[in-house]
Design a protein around this motif. Structure first.
Motif, short mmCIF file in Angstrom:
data_model
loop_
_atom_site.label_atom_id
_atom_site.label_comp_id
_atom_site.label_asym_id
_atom_site.label_seq_id
_atom_site.Cartn_x
_atom_site.Cartn_y
_atom_site.Cartn_z
N PHE A 112 0.84 -1.19 0.00
CA PHE A 112 0.00 0.00 0.00
C PHE A 112 0.88 1.25 0.00
N ARG A 113 0.69 2.10 -0.99
CA ARG A 113 1.43 3.36 -1.01
C ARG A 113 0.67 4.38 -0.17
N VAL A 114 1.31 4.86 0.87
CA VAL A 114 0.69 5.81 1.79
C VAL A 114 1.21 7.20 1.45
N ALA A 115 0.42 7.92 0.68
CA ALA A 115 0.83 9.26 0.23
C ALA A 115 0.51 10.30 1.30
N PHE A 116 1.43 11.25 1.46
CA PHE A 116 1.21 12.33 2.43
C PHE A 116 1.88 13.60 1.92
N MET A 117 1.54 14.72 2.51
CA MET A 117 2.09 16.02 2.12
C MET A 117 3.17 16.43 3.13
N VAL A 118 4.35 16.74 2.61
CA VAL A 118 5.47 17.09 3.49
C VAL A 118 5.14 18.31 4.33
N GLU A 119 4.46 19.30 3.75
CA GLU A 119 4.13 20.52 4.49
C GLU A 119 3.23 20.25 5.69
N ARG A 120 2.48 19.16 5.64
CA ARG A 120 1.63 18.80 6.78
C ARG A 120 2.41 18.01 7.83
N LEU A 121 3.43 17.28 7.39
CA LEU A 121 4.22 16.49 8.34
C LEU A 121 5.23 17.34 9.08
N THR A 122 5.95 18.18 8.33
CA THR A 122 6.93 19.10 8.95
C THR A 122 6.58 20.52 8.53
N PRO A 123 5.58 21.11 9.14
CA PRO A 123 5.10 22.43 8.71
C PRO A 123 6.14 23.53 8.90
N TYR A 180 -0.94 -0.51 10.94
CA TYR A 180 -2.07 -1.37 10.60
C TYR A 180 -1.76 -2.20 9.35
N ILE A 181 -1.18 -1.54 8.35
CA ILE A 181 -0.84 -2.23 7.10
C ILE A 181 0.17 -3.34 7.35
N THR A 182 1.25 -3.01 8.01
CA THR A 182 2.31 -4.01 8.22
C THR A 182 1.87 -5.08 9.21
N GLY A 183 0.95 -4.73 10.10
CA GLY A 183 0.41 -5.73 11.01
C GLY A 183 -0.40 -6.79 10.30
N LYS A 184 -0.86 -6.47 9.10
CA LYS A 184 -1.59 -7.42 8.27
C LYS A 184 -0.64 -8.27 7.43
N GLY A 185 0.66 -8.04 7.61
CA GLY A 185 1.63 -8.78 6.82
C GLY A 185 1.93 -8.16 5.48
N ALA A 186 1.41 -6.95 5.25
CA ALA A 186 1.63 -6.24 3.98
C ALA A 186 2.76 -5.23 4.13
N TYR A 187 3.09 -4.57 3.02
CA TYR A 187 4.15 -3.57 3.00
C TYR A 187 3.53 -2.17 2.86
N ALA A 188 4.11 -1.21 3.56
CA ALA A 188 3.66 0.17 3.49
C ALA A 188 4.74 1.02 2.84
N VAL A 189 4.37 1.73 1.80
CA VAL A 189 5.31 2.60 1.07
C VAL A 189 5.10 4.03 1.53
N LEU A 190 6.11 4.61 2.18
CA LEU A 190 6.03 6.01 2.57
C LEU A 190 6.25 6.87 1.33
N ASP A 191 5.26 7.70 1.00
CA ASP A 191 5.30 8.46 -0.25
C ASP A 191 5.09 9.95 -0.01
N PRO A 192 6.18 10.72 0.19
CA PRO A 192 6.04 12.17 0.25
C PRO A 192 5.65 12.68 -1.13
N HIS A 193 4.42 13.13 -1.24
CA HIS A 193 3.81 13.41 -2.55
C HIS A 193 4.01 14.88 -2.93
N ASN A 194 5.27 15.26 -3.13
CA ASN A 194 5.58 16.68 -3.28
C ASN A 194 6.28 17.09 -4.56
N TYR A 195 6.60 16.17 -5.43
CA TYR A 195 7.20 16.49 -6.73
C TYR A 195 8.55 17.21 -6.60
N LEU A 196 9.24 16.92 -5.51
CA LEU A 196 10.52 17.56 -5.15
C LEU A 196 10.34 19.07 -4.95
N ARG A 197 9.28 19.41 -4.27
CA ARG A 197 8.96 20.80 -3.98
C ARG A 197 8.52 20.92 -2.52
#
Length: 238
Positions: A84-95, A116-133
């Motif tokens: 599961f790719r878990v997309a997030f916004m960098v500005e919200r994580l480190t404002p 929760y994802i990894t507890g199900k035996g799956a993989y979690a992809v941390l995805d800072p969705h910022n386009y290098l910005r």
């Protein structure tokens, strides 16, 4: 008196049963080329729009953005998906800046989702969705970017089912610049002892269709190395 003699003949029938033996021949074909080992894909992924959604910063959970619901994770795991790719916004994580403290509520939700994802035996992809910005401006400091990733890696490196996608779809930036950001970040992540799988992305949205042609990515990444030799090229559009 007359004597009558009766002779009784006994007929003996002998039955012979023949046993038929079938011999099966095994045919072996030898190829001049090396035999190929069939390998199945390891990761079957789901990409849900979630905590990167919207433009409001920091935004309101449930209004401007959300996190993957446990029920949706359960559904896809049940269908055989394991990534599961878990997309997030960098500005919200480190404002405020890449070196700012984490927003505690946002980080808690990110960690809860990953757990929760990894507890199900799956993989979690941390995805800072910022386009290098950051805040709409193209990043210009690779070392600062690496520091941001070192800090995040320290939060998740103990979980081998977490994958680090360094940056979603950089675009409008020279391929050599992007490659330098990726290399610097990988070096930083490995320096803190994280051995997780890393996904690196090139410019032009990291598209596979242009990797060896117009984007310049192939040449820019020709000398790319990973001290842990555990990375893959990410194509976010696939």
């Amino acid at each position: 008196p007359a004597t009558t003699t009766t002779t009784t003949k006994t007929s003996t029938t002998t039955s012979t049963t023949k046993t038929s033996t079938t011999t099966t021949k095994t045919s072996t074909t030898t190829s001049a080329s090396p035999s190929a080992t069939v390998k199945k894909f390891k990761l079957y992924g789901v990409n849900e729009s979630c905590a990167e959604f919207g433009t409001a910063i920091p935004g309101v959970l449930g209004t401007d953005y959300t996190w993957p619901a446990p029920s949706s994770i359960d559904y896809f795991v049940g269908k055989g998906f394991n990534t599961f790719r878990v997309a997030f916004m960098v500005e919200r994580l480190t404002p405020g800046s890449l070196t700012a403290s984490y927003d505690s509520a946002y980080m808690a939700s990110l960690k809860s989702t990953v757990s929760y994802i990894t507890g199900k035996g799956a993989y979690a992809v941390l995805d800072p969705h910022n386009y290098l910005r950051f805040n709409g401006a193209v990043l210009n400091d690779a070392n600062l970017f690496a520091t941001w990733w070192k800090n995040l890696a320290n939060e998740f490196k103990s979980n081998s089912r977490v994958i680090f996608d360094l940056q979603n779809e950089p675009y409008g930036i020279d391929a050599g610049v992007v490659a330098n950001f990726m290399q610097t970040a990988v070096n930083g992540i490995r320096s803190v002892g994280a051995t997780n799988l890393i996904l690196v992305e090139g410019t032009a949205w990291s598209g596979a269709w242009s990797w060896t042609s117009s984007s310049g990515n192939a040449n820019a990444f020709a000398s790319f190395t990973d001290p842990a030799n555990n990375f893959a090229i990410g194509d976010s559009n696939s």
